[in-house]
Scaffold this motif. Structure first.
Motif, short mmCIF file in Angstrom:
data_model
loop_
_atom_site.label_atom_id
_atom_site.label_comp_id
_atom_site.label_asym_id
_atom_site.label_seq_id
_atom_site.Cartn_x
_atom_site.Cartn_y
_atom_site.Cartn_z
N MET A 1 64.85 -22.93 30.62
CA MET A 1 66.00 -22.95 31.34
C MET A 1 66.76 -21.83 31.17
N LYS A 2 67.88 -21.64 32.04
CA LYS A 2 69.09 -21.18 31.88
C LYS A 2 70.08 -21.61 30.92
N VAL A 3 70.61 -20.69 30.08
CA VAL A 3 71.97 -20.80 29.68
C VAL A 3 73.17 -19.66 29.37
N ILE A 4 74.26 -20.33 29.07
CA ILE A 4 76.05 -19.35 29.00
C ILE A 4 76.24 -19.07 27.60
N GLY A 5 75.30 -18.20 27.12
CA GLY A 5 75.69 -17.82 25.25
C GLY A 5 76.47 -16.18 24.88
N VAL A 6 76.76 -16.22 23.83
CA VAL A 6 77.44 -15.42 22.98
C VAL A 6 76.19 -14.77 21.94
N THR A 7 76.65 -13.56 22.38
CA THR A 7 74.83 -12.85 20.67
C THR A 7 76.15 -12.04 20.27
N ARG A 8 75.32 -11.44 19.17
CA ARG A 8 76.29 -11.63 17.09
C ARG A 8 76.63 -9.90 18.15
N GLY A 9 77.78 -9.59 17.97
CA GLY A 9 77.83 -7.91 18.23
C GLY A 9 78.58 -7.91 19.71
N GLU A 10 78.09 -8.86 20.63
CA GLU A 10 79.27 -8.59 21.55
C GLU A 10 80.06 -9.57 21.69
N ASP A 11 81.35 -9.63 23.42
CA ASP A 11 81.83 -10.64 23.09
C ASP A 11 82.39 -11.08 24.88
N GLY A 12 81.26 -10.82 25.42
CA GLY A 12 81.28 -11.18 27.14
C GLY A 12 80.35 -12.63 27.27
N PRO A 13 80.21 -13.11 27.79
CA PRO A 13 78.93 -14.84 28.48
C PRO A 13 78.10 -14.30 28.40
N GLN A 14 77.05 -13.78 28.27
CA GLN A 14 75.42 -13.61 29.23
C GLN A 14 74.72 -14.67 29.01
N LEU A 15 73.92 -14.45 30.51
CA LEU A 15 73.14 -15.46 30.73
C LEU A 15 71.53 -15.21 30.02
N LEU A 16 70.98 -15.85 29.46
CA LEU A 16 70.04 -16.61 28.52
C LEU A 16 69.14 -16.63 29.05
N GLU A 17 67.79 -16.80 28.32
CA GLU A 17 66.70 -17.64 28.66
C GLU A 17 66.32 -18.46 27.21
N ARG A 18 65.95 -20.20 27.30
CA ARG A 18 66.04 -20.86 26.53
C ARG A 18 65.06 -21.76 26.51
N GLU A 19 64.29 -22.13 25.61
CA GLU A 19 62.87 -23.29 26.08
C GLU A 19 63.93 -24.64 26.20
N ARG A 20 63.26 -25.37 27.60
CA ARG A 20 64.61 -26.34 27.68
C ARG A 20 64.29 -27.56 26.26
N PRO A 21 65.09 -28.30 26.06
CA PRO A 21 64.88 -28.64 24.14
C PRO A 21 63.89 -30.22 25.05
N SER A 22 63.52 -30.76 23.80
CA SER A 22 62.77 -31.92 23.85
C SER A 22 63.16 -32.63 22.89
N PRO A 23 63.78 -34.26 22.86
CA PRO A 23 64.89 -34.88 22.28
C PRO A 23 63.90 -35.17 21.18
N ASP A 24 64.51 -35.80 20.25
CA ASP A 24 64.02 -36.09 18.84
C ASP A 24 64.53 -37.41 18.83
N PRO A 25 63.70 -38.85 17.88
CA PRO A 25 64.10 -39.71 18.44
C PRO A 25 65.70 -40.40 18.12
N GLY A 26 65.89 -41.50 18.66
CA GLY A 26 67.87 -41.19 18.81
C GLY A 26 67.81 -41.17 19.79
N GLU A 27 67.17 -39.25 20.31
CA GLU A 27 68.19 -38.29 21.18
C GLU A 27 67.48 -39.22 22.85
N ALA A 28 68.55 -38.37 23.57
CA ALA A 28 67.65 -38.73 24.51
C ALA A 28 68.04 -36.89 25.46
#
Length: 354
Positions: A1-28
């Motif tokens: 999935m698409k996320v907007i993050g900041v990486t160490r050593g950078e100072d601007g927003p970046q479009l990154l890819e991460r796996e879609r999260p799976s909710p733990d018990p008690g989470e939605a």
């Protein structure tokens, strides 16, 4: 999935890819609609505030969010329900007395993480997970502006704590002043204008300016601090019963005391960097004591303040909401949401719609 993050050593927003999260018990699992950008996000990017999750090479940004429950996962929430997430979370998932009391906003450093700010990934992603206890329902009628619940909750808490200091006596405030004409300041100004006879907003903008136009439309008085410093408000206009500081300009903390009327209260929300300057401590001390003035600081908010903010959001006129949101962009063009300029009031990253 698409996320907007900041990486160490950078100072601007970046479009990154991460796996879609799976909710733990008690989470939605929540599908993100919109995420607002504020000054704290800029501070996180510059490294002047916040911090990465332990061992992570990046952090997903964003703490002002609204989304739709995709998978309730047995939490009692309903699929399709619009929700706004709170920001603070238990450190390492372990509870403490502040979370047990339902007061995570009063926890000291090290006793919490903050999504998208310090020690935990934020909400600027296509999906995020959260315990149901930290998801506040938002009516579909205001879902488009649900990302404003978080900043509104900050003011709900600030007002609650400020007014609580005046509870021991018959306080009858008439005048209020907001220091700062950013989006939070303008939202707060509208809120205070519903309760106070006279309201003011201090900024540093030349007319014509969109924020000054909003101040005029609200019916408040605009004060240019380059012409009238905060501590000169009593001479130029009047002493204030209530002052709400949202600038992070360190001298305002001390100027506020002089600008307050007898029995007045000032609340500080800005977070300045270290700044040394001379202050007449004796006069400051005397002014607070002899005139029953109060100066308090406040940060973050908890579920009850979010719930109050939802009620407030439904009362804000549509013209104000429309004028506040000056940029709506998608993740592929996120840079536009982090641009500064006189025409930028509130920027939003939109991931999806209802």
């Amino acid at each position: 999935m698409k996320v907007i993050g900041v990486t160490r050593g950078e100072d601007g927003p970046q479009l990154l890819e991460r796996e879609r999260p799976s909710p733990d018990p008690g989470e939605a699992l929540v599908r993100t609609l919109r995420v607002g950008v504020d000054g704290t996000d800029h501070e996180v990017l510059s490294g002047s505030h916040g911090g990465f999750p332990d061992g992570a090479d990046h952090m997903v940004l964003g703490h002002e969010a609204v989304g739709v429950v995709e998978e309730p996962n047995g939490t009692g929430l309903e699929a399709g329900q619009v929700v706004a997430p709170t920001v603070r979370r238990k450190p390492n998932g372990e509870t403490n007395e502040y979370f047990r009391r339902g007061e995570p906003d009063m926890a000291p450093d090290g006793e919490y993480t903050e999504r998208g700010i310090v020690g935990d990934h934020g909400f600027m992603a296509e999906y995020f997970t959260s315990p149901a206890d930290f998801l506040v329902p938002v009516p579909e009628s205001v879902a488009e502006y649900g990302f404003l619940v978080e900043p509104l909750s900050i003011t709900e808490k600030a007002n609650e704590h400020a007014y609580a200091t005046r509870e021991p006596f018959d306080w009858r405030p008439e005048s209020a002043c907001v220091l700062g004409n950013g989006s939070l300041g303008l939202l707060t100004l509208w809120m205070l204008d519903q309760e106070y006879d006279r309201t003011y907003c201090v900024g540093r903008r030349d007319r014509p300016d969109p924020t000054v136009d909003i101040i005029d439309e609200i019916g408040s008085t605009y004060v240019d601090s380059r012409e009238t410093p905060v501590d000169e408000l009593p001479e130029a206009h009047e002493a204030m019963d209530y002052i709400y500081e949202a600038t992070g300009f360190a001298p305002h903390a001390f100027q506020t005391v002089k600008a307050l009327d007898q029995n007045g209260v000032g609340v500080l929300l800005g977070i300045p960097e270290p700044w040394e300057f001379e202050v007449d401590g004796g006069s400051l001390h005397n002014d607070i004591v002899l005139h029953n003035k109060c100066l308090i600081g406040t940060v973050n908010s908890h579920v009850s303040h979010f719930e109050d903010a939802v009620e407030t959001l439904q009362e804000i006129p549509e013209w104000l909401l429309d004028d506040l949101v000056t940029t709506v962009t998608d993740p592929e063009h996120v840079e536009a949401a982090f641009e500064d300029g006189d025409d930028q009031i509130k920027a939003v990253v939109e991931f999806d719609s209802l």
